[in-house]
Design an enzyme around this catalytic site. Structure first.
Site, PDB file in Angstrom:
ATOM      1  N   ASP A 215      79.712  81.415  14.717  1.00 33.19           N
ATOM      2  CA  ASP A 215      79.403  80.824  16.066  1.00 33.19           C
ATOM      3  C   ASP A 215      78.556  79.839  15.797  1.00 33.19           C
ATOM      4  O   ASP A 215      77.730  79.553  14.821  1.00 33.19           O
ATOM      5  CB  ASP A 215      78.864  81.842  16.824  1.00 33.19           C
ATOM      6  CG  ASP A 215      79.908  82.492  17.887  1.00 33.19           C
ATOM      7  OD1 ASP A 215      80.793  82.339  17.845  1.00 33.19           O
ATOM      8  OD2 ASP A 215      79.453  83.115  18.897  1.00 33.19           O
TER       9      ASP A 215
ATOM     10  N   TYR B 138      75.363  77.766  16.823  1.00 37.59           N
ATOM     11  CA  TYR B 138      74.086  78.371  17.480  1.00 37.59           C
ATOM     12  C   TYR B 138      74.098  78.118  18.907  1.00 37.59           C
ATOM     13  O   TYR B 138      74.557  77.059  19.490  1.00 37.59           O
ATOM     14  CB  TYR B 138      72.892  77.506  16.799  1.00 37.59           C
ATOM     15  CG  TYR B 138      72.672  77.493  15.321  1.00 37.59           C
ATOM     16  CD1 TYR B 138      72.420  78.902  14.695  1.00 37.59           C
ATOM     17  CD2 TYR B 138      72.750  76.396  14.375  1.00 37.59           C
ATOM     18  CE1 TYR B 138      72.084  78.889  13.495  1.00 37.59           C
ATOM     19  CE2 TYR B 138      72.689  76.651  13.111  1.00 37.59           C
ATOM     20  CZ  TYR B 138      72.216  77.793  12.561  1.00 37.59           C
ATOM     21  OH  TYR B 138      72.103  78.031  11.143  1.00 37.59           O
TER      22      TYR B 138
ATOM     23  N   HIS C  72      76.165  88.125   3.903  1.00 34.54           N
ATOM     24  CA  HIS C  72      75.658  86.989   4.823  1.00 34.54           C
ATOM     25  C   HIS C  72      74.291  86.773   4.704  1.00 34.54           C
ATOM     26  O   HIS C  72      73.468  87.508   4.118  1.00 34.54           O
ATOM     27  CB  HIS C  72      75.943  87.371   6.364  1.00 34.54           C
ATOM     28  CG  HIS C  72      75.889  86.530   7.385  1.00 34.54           C
ATOM     29  ND1 HIS C  72      74.714  85.807   7.779  1.00 34.54           N
ATOM     30  CD2 HIS C  72      76.941  85.315   7.879  1.00 34.54           C
ATOM     31  CE1 HIS C  72      75.028  84.491   8.600  1.00 34.54           C
ATOM     32  NE2 HIS C  72      76.247  84.414   8.495  1.00 34.54           N
TER      33      HIS C  72
END
Length: 234
Positions: free
Chosen positions: A77, A79, A199
């Site tokens: 996504d 921020y 991640h």
């Protein structure tokens, strides 16, 4: 699906860099994209604040033309805080404090290539050198992470990855975390290089992102292919 009074026909002519517009033109005319644009218009009409600003939604494509791409870093996504998102995955605008995942990327860069950690988190310099900083979803409602997932962006960005896989050779894809790694099925691994790790989020960085050395590995692969490596320093 035909247009109806509930889903009126919307002109689809996004302001996107010409080489990408050629590659993705068919996507802009598909039902899902027309519905996506309707969703974004409805969000705007409802008074919702959406990030990034409209002029920056396609910033990743506008900054890194199709034939200039060397490395692809896939995010999720944009921020969702004020002034952060500007259309490049993991990057924030000047004057905005680097978020935790980006801080961890900088730590790994420091260990990996001697990167001098900057006071800002703007990654435009990477994008200008051929690093496509692409989020899976290109918009988000303010303060509501994942709020624009499932409305069509994923299909659009998957099409972009597939076009790169099909029409380019020797690209380096950095896939961090499960959502990014799910896109590996779109990539011809006989033509391209895929580097995977957890991640860089604080929740997972110490499970294998730290020490992955993806930045030096990417440059080594570019050099092997006769391409100019990325100057990671900002």
């Amino acid at each position: 699906m035909s247009d109806s009074p509930e889903t009126p026909s919307i002109p689809v002519n996004p302001k996107i860099e010409e080489s990408w517009k050629r590659e993705l033109d068919e996507e802009f005319h598909k039902d899902y994209f027309v519905q996506l644009k309707q969703f974004l218009l409805t969000e705007k009409q409802s008074g919702a604040v959406v990030y990034p600003p409209g002029s920056l939604i396609f910033n990743a494509f506008n900054t890194t033309p199709f034939d200039a791409v060397k490395v692809v870093i896939l995010g999720q996504d944009p921020y969702h805080g004020p002034g952060q998102a500007h259309g490049l995955s993991f990057s924030v605008q000047m004057g905005v404090k680097p978020p935790p995942s980006l801080v961890n990327m900088f730590k790994e860069l420091h260990t990996d290539v001697g990167f001098k950690i900057p006071a800002h988190g703007n990654l435009e310099k990477w994008a200008q050198q051929g690093v496509l900083l692409l989020n899976s979803s290109l918009t988000v409602r303010a303060g509501q992470p994942a709020s624009h997932q499932g409305h069509g962006w994923e299909q659009f960005t998957a099409a972009a990855v597939k076009k790169l896989s099909d029409k380019r050779e020797g690209l380096v894809f950095l896939l961090w975390g499960k959502p990014a790694q799910e896109k590996e099925v779109l990539i011809d691994t006989l033509k391209h290089h895929v580097l995977k790790s957890p991640h860089p989020s604080p929740f997972s960085a110490d499970r294998g992102f730290f020490g992955c050395r993806h930045f030096s590995k990417a440059n080594a692969l570019l050099k092997e292919a006769g391409k100019t490596p990325i100057d990671w320093q900002l």
